[in-house]
Enzyme design. Structure first.
Site, PDB file in Angstrom:
ATOM      1  N   SER A 219       0.805  -1.222   0.000  1.00 54.94           N
ATOM      2  CA  SER A 219       0.000   0.000   0.000  1.00 54.94           C
ATOM      3  C   SER A 219       0.838   1.272   0.000  1.00 54.94           C
ATOM      4  O   SER A 219       0.338   2.342  -0.345  1.00 54.94           O
ATOM      5  CB  SER A 219      -0.944   0.011   1.203  1.00 54.94           C
ATOM      6  OG  SER A 219      -0.234  -0.132   2.416  1.00 54.94           O
TER       7      SER A 219
ATOM      8  N   ASP B  93      -2.338   8.481   7.819  1.00 56.24           N
ATOM      9  CA  ASP B  93      -3.312   7.633   8.516  1.00 56.24           C
ATOM     10  C   ASP B  93      -2.566   6.729   9.492  1.00 56.24           C
ATOM     11  O   ASP B  93      -1.420   7.005   9.840  1.00 56.24           O
ATOM     12  CB  ASP B  93      -4.181   6.851   7.521  1.00 56.24           C
ATOM     13  CG  ASP B  93      -3.387   5.859   6.660  1.00 56.24           C
ATOM     14  OD1 ASP B  93      -2.199   5.606   6.962  1.00 56.24           O
ATOM     15  OD2 ASP B  93      -3.960   5.320   5.691  1.00 56.24           O
TER      16      ASP B  93
ATOM     17  N   HIS C  29       0.402   4.994   7.032  1.00 53.12           N
ATOM     18  CA  HIS C  29       1.108   5.562   5.877  1.00 53.12           C
ATOM     19  C   HIS C  29       1.544   7.006   6.077  1.00 53.12           C
ATOM     20  O   HIS C  29       0.844   7.781   6.743  1.00 53.12           O
ATOM     21  CB  HIS C  29       0.204   5.480   4.634  1.00 53.12           C
ATOM     22  CG  HIS C  29      -0.333   4.118   4.374  1.00 53.12           C
ATOM     23  ND1 HIS C  29      -1.577   3.713   4.810  1.00 53.12           N
ATOM     24  CD2 HIS C  29       0.212   3.052   3.739  1.00 53.12           C
ATOM     25  CE1 HIS C  29      -1.778   2.441   4.458  1.00 53.12           C
ATOM     26  NE2 HIS C  29      -0.709   2.030   3.807  1.00 53.12           N
TER      27      HIS C  29
END
Length: 365
Positions: free
Chosen positions: A41, A329, A332
């Site tokens: 991600s 977040d 990340h």
């Protein structure tokens, strides 16, 4: 506040200057014909939008600083490879799973990265579908088969030799495997050094596959100090990282750096580069003000302790001063933090990118 992470020498690089504090990146003449991205991600640009996965970022406020467009990037704006593409003077490669990624659109490379994907096939499986490292390599092989039909054999060989491959793996093998004993048995079967060796051995096989395919410039990012992300800090005493988590990453990162040495010795004509993510992120977290940050211990968008117990939810109001936050977040970095990390990989000394940086790698014949 000084962030404590035992066993880590916090040395602020001399190059932590104004250059690293600027998120704006200059686009120049293309220094590579294409970039192929494999990872999780941290570098996913929307592949999971097309998969049956709950690990998605296709909703606001993700993309709030990308013209309010939630593209599937796990960021408020651009991620690491978007910013790297700008420094390389190329467009950020499109997601492999997008049905429009074919024909001339793949000439500049393709992004195969998938949120929740790991080096091990089982890592992140509780999130649903994802492309693991091995599947991403298979997907890459399919792309190269298409590209082979689009140019002469010699041009194809030259194209592969000059293209850049970026790999960002390992975080999910810890966060969404080894550190989840209720869902995965790996921590019961392997001690931390044994698990790290398992990951390195699996990684090595796929990295050798890339060489056999004709690819010659390969950048491999290490794992950052996961014990300091908001998701993990939410379980630690106030003001502290989870030291035990950071400690178990040492064997993996050291093994990856050693693997780069081995691969460079046995792969004529190739250059493998290790990106020292742990050091770069550690520098930021230890002295955030040096890099222009005022908040390094909690997320800009999230819920609970350190805004890290529940990650950014649809239409949640994020912090207004996003450039002041290291973390977007629970897991990340912000676009601003990514811009610092990419500059260290591109311009940094051997302590940041070993044995050469990305810019130097692209200049090699």
């Amino acid at each position: 506040m000084t962030i404590q992470m035992r066993g880590y020498a916090f040395i602020v690089a001399v190059m932590a200057s104004v250059m690293f504090q600027q998120p704006e990146l200059v686009t120049g003449q293309a220094s590579v014909p294409a970039m192929f991205v494999l990872g999780d991600s941290l570098v996913d640009v929307g592949n999971n939008n097309f998969l049956a996965s709950v690990a998605r970022a296709n909703y606001l406020p993700y993309g709030i600083d990308l013209n309010f467009r939630p593209t599937g990037r796990f960021s408020n704006g651009m991620n690491f490879v978007d910013l790297l593409a700008q420094l390389l003077g190329i467009s950020s490669p499109p997601p492999f799973a997008d049905p429009t990624t074919w024909g001339t659109r793949i000439l500049g490379g393709v992004n195969y990265a998938s949120a929740a994907g790991g080096i091990l096939d089982e890592s992140g499986q509780h999130y649903g579908d994802r492309f693991s490292l091995s599947q991403q390599v298979v997907n890459l092989e399919g792309t190269l088969s298409q590209l082979r039909t689009m140019m002469s054999p010699q041009n194809f060989t030259d194209y592969l030799t000059k293209s850049l491959v970026v790999l960002v793996f390992g975080s999910n093998d810890y966060l969404n495997n080894y550190l989840m004993p209720n869902l995965y048995s790996s921590s019961l079967r392997y001690r931390p050094p044994e698990f790290a060796n398992l990951l390195i051995n699996q990684y090595a096989r796929q990295l050798l596959t890339l060489y056999s395919l004709g690819l010659r410039k390969i950048f491999i990012a290490g794992v950052g100090p996961l014990g300091c992300i908001p998701n993990q800090r939410a379980t630690a005493p106030p003001g502290r990282c989870v030291d035990s988590v950071n400690q178990i990453l040492g064997t993996f990162n050291q093994g990856l750096r050693s693997l780069v040495d081995q691969l460079n010795q046995r792969s004529p004509g190739a250059i493998y580069v290790y990106g020292n993510t742990y050091r770069a992120v550690g520098d930021i977290l230890n002295t955030p003000a040096t890099y222009g940050f005022s908040v390094a211990d909690r997320a800009c968008c999230g819920t609970g302790r350190n805004q890290g117990q529940i990650t950014c939810l649809p239409l949640q109001n994020p912090c207004p001063n996003r450039s002041q936050y290291v973390f977007w977040d629970a897991f990340h970095p912000t676009q601003t933090a990514n811009s610092i990390l990419v500059r260290r990989a591109f311009y940094g000394p051997p302590t940041d990118a070993y044995p050469v940086n990305v810019q130097q790698m692209t200049l090699l014949p």
